[in-house]
Design an enzyme around this catalytic site. Structure first.
Site, short mmCIF file in Angstrom:
data_model
loop_
_atom_site.label_atom_id
_atom_site.label_comp_id
_atom_site.label_asym_id
_atom_site.label_seq_id
_atom_site.Cartn_x
_atom_site.Cartn_y
_atom_site.Cartn_z
CD GLU A 1 42.80 28.23 45.55
OE1 GLU A 1 42.22 28.69 46.55
OE2 GLU A 1 42.32 28.29 44.40
CD GLU B 1 40.27 24.87 41.96
OE1 GLU B 1 40.90 24.10 42.71
OE2 GLU B 1 39.53 25.76 42.38
#
Length: 487
Positions: A234, A337
């Site tokens: 991220e 994810e």
């Protein structure tokens, strides 16, 4: 004489190639050769959970009509090859696992990794250093050690490495594993903190690239092969947990000037470098910035993405992912994810939880995704442990007071893909004539077809499974998912 010998050799070679081709053709099952459909169902308000419900035959049906609902399958049109499906082996999952009694540990391993008794996971992700799903913040190196002389993974040997080894063993000795960093050590960052974003200081670019090599070497010394790695988890999120910001240009330059060359120099060019590793919303901008630079693109194996902006908005937008697949078809897509971002006791039994998985997986595979990775395989009854109280859902939760395992319907929805669609399977053409049904299909290497059909509506839907003039009539129960195994 020489010409004769040459022609003779050429004829023999061509004959061999033709024979090999004919042999290969014989191994290909024609659509008309499929005889039966075995139906496995998970359905709301029933006891069916990956349950074999019926075996049906095909009959002649040359032309479907507009009044009928059909799911069309064409095995002759093939697309991407599946790499695997699985979940993350984090510190949190490992800590909960080893807090359970031995019989429950064995149940978890069987449930996820046994190909016959479980759902046959073949893919896994793990964290480099600590992440939010760790009980504490830790690093593998001492402060200021830019040469990595103190590199030590002893923290991971307590829980996480043993769990990874047990998972590999239960999966039959092979598990495609990749690793992701959440943050470099605090002293390498502009904010001097592993939490709350910050960026990697330029003077530590090489040290951080070397860190990846060290991690892979140390894990492989433990007997754990590392298939690949992502550049940064991220990279556009300033989180209260471990995080580090890379703009698209910064990720591009780190890959081409440091990480890619360093891995190549270390003899690790075959390890798969996965870029982005973040949500679908900013995906196209990031991917185009990196891959339009040929010096960066040559090091990139594929593109990782998450689903969290979609979950939080209570919907899913696949357009960014679709545009990336269209513009850069030569780079594989992998969901790295996905989970319910906030733990909610109601989701333990809420049917929509599993349907989120089904919707995402069907659309992701139909767009071209080659691998799909759920987040933590196991969490406690509160959705942890987590050192910043960022509690989440997982397919299985454990009540550590009673030792009871809680299986959500997310586990079964995942299983409708991972149990039946094997690594090496190719996606084939498949679509539904009604928006009440979502569908995708693969052909395994044994030539069996696996068709997944999902019904999110409140009503049962009758449909024809149609393959090249042959059909079988099937009922999709309300709020259900089914895998149709065609032989």
């Amino acid at each position: 004489m020489k010409i004769y010998q040459f022609n003779t050799c050429l004829t023999i070679m061509l004959s061999g190639f033709l024979a090999a081709g004919l042999s290969a053709q014989k191994k290909q099952t024609k659509a008309t050769d499929y005889k039966s459909v075995t139906v496995f169902v998970t359905a709301k308000n029933t006891d069916n959970k990956l349950t074999k419900t019926e075996t049906l035959s095909f009959f002649d049906k040359p032309q479907p009509t507009e009044k009928e609902t059909s799911v069309f399958v064409d095995p002759s049109k093939t697309y991407q090859t599946l790499l695997g499906i699985g979940g993350a082996l984090t510190d949190a999952s490992a800590e909960v696992f080893y807090a359970l009694p031995k019989d429950k540990q064995e149940e978890i391993l069987t449930a996820y990794y046994d190909k016959e008794k479980g759902i046959g996971y073949t893919l896994a992700r793990t964290n480099m250093q600590s992440c939010d799903f760790s009980s504490d913040i830790y690093s593998y190196i001492a402060e200021g050690d830019k040469d990595l002389k103190t590199f030590d993974i002893s923290h991971d040997r307590k829980y996480r490495i043993p769990l990874i080894k047990e998972a590999i063993a239960k999966a039959g000795g092979k598990l495609t594993l990749y690793a992701s960093p959440w943050s470099p050590p605090a002293w390498m960052k502009t904010n001097n903190n592993v939490l709350q974003g910050g960026s990697l200081k330029p003077e530590y670019h090489q040290s951080w690239a070397n860190f990846f090599v060290k991690f892979i070497n140390e894990y492989e010394k433990e007997g754990i092969p590392i298939w690949g790695y992502t550049v940064q988890n991220e990279p556009m999120a300033v989180q209260k947990w471990e995080s580090c910001i890379f703009t698209a240009e910064e990720e591009r330059d780190f890959i081409k000037n440091f990480l890619g060359p360093t891995m190549q120099k270390a003899g690790m060019s075959k390890k798969k470098l996965i870029m982005w590793d973040h949500n679908r919303d900013l995906m196209y901008q990031r991917v185009s910035t990196v891959l339009e630079d040929k010096d960066a693109a040559k090091y990139v194996w594929g593109i990782g993405y998450h689903w969290y902006e979609d979950w939080l908005k209570n919907g899913m937008n696949f357009e960014g992912e679709r545009r990336v697949a269209e513009a850069f078809p030569y780079k594989p897509l992998i969901l790295t994810e996905g989970c319910a971002a906030d733990f909610d006791q109601k989701l333990l039994t809420e049917w929509s939880y599993g349907e989120k998985y089904g919707m995402s997986m069907i659309n992701d595979f139909n767009i071209g995704t080659v691998a799909w990775t759920d987040w933590n395989i196991l969490l406690d009854a509160k959705g942890g442990p987590n050192h910043v109280q960022n509690f989440c859902m997982s397919p299985i939760h454990a009540d550590l007071k009673t030792g009871k395992l809680i299986y959500t319907n997310g586990y079964y929805y995942l299983g409708h893909f991972s149990k039946f669609i094997k690594p090496g399977a190719k996606r084939i053409a498949c679509n539904s004539s009604s928006n009440k049904l979502l569908s995708t299909a693969f052909v395994n290497q044994d030539n069996n077809l696996e068709v997944v059909v999902m019904n999110q509506s409140e009503n049962d839907v009758e449909y024809f499974l149609w393959i090249k003039g042959k059909a079988s009539k099937i009922t999709s129960p309300a709020h259900s998912i089914a895998t149709l195994e065609i032989r």
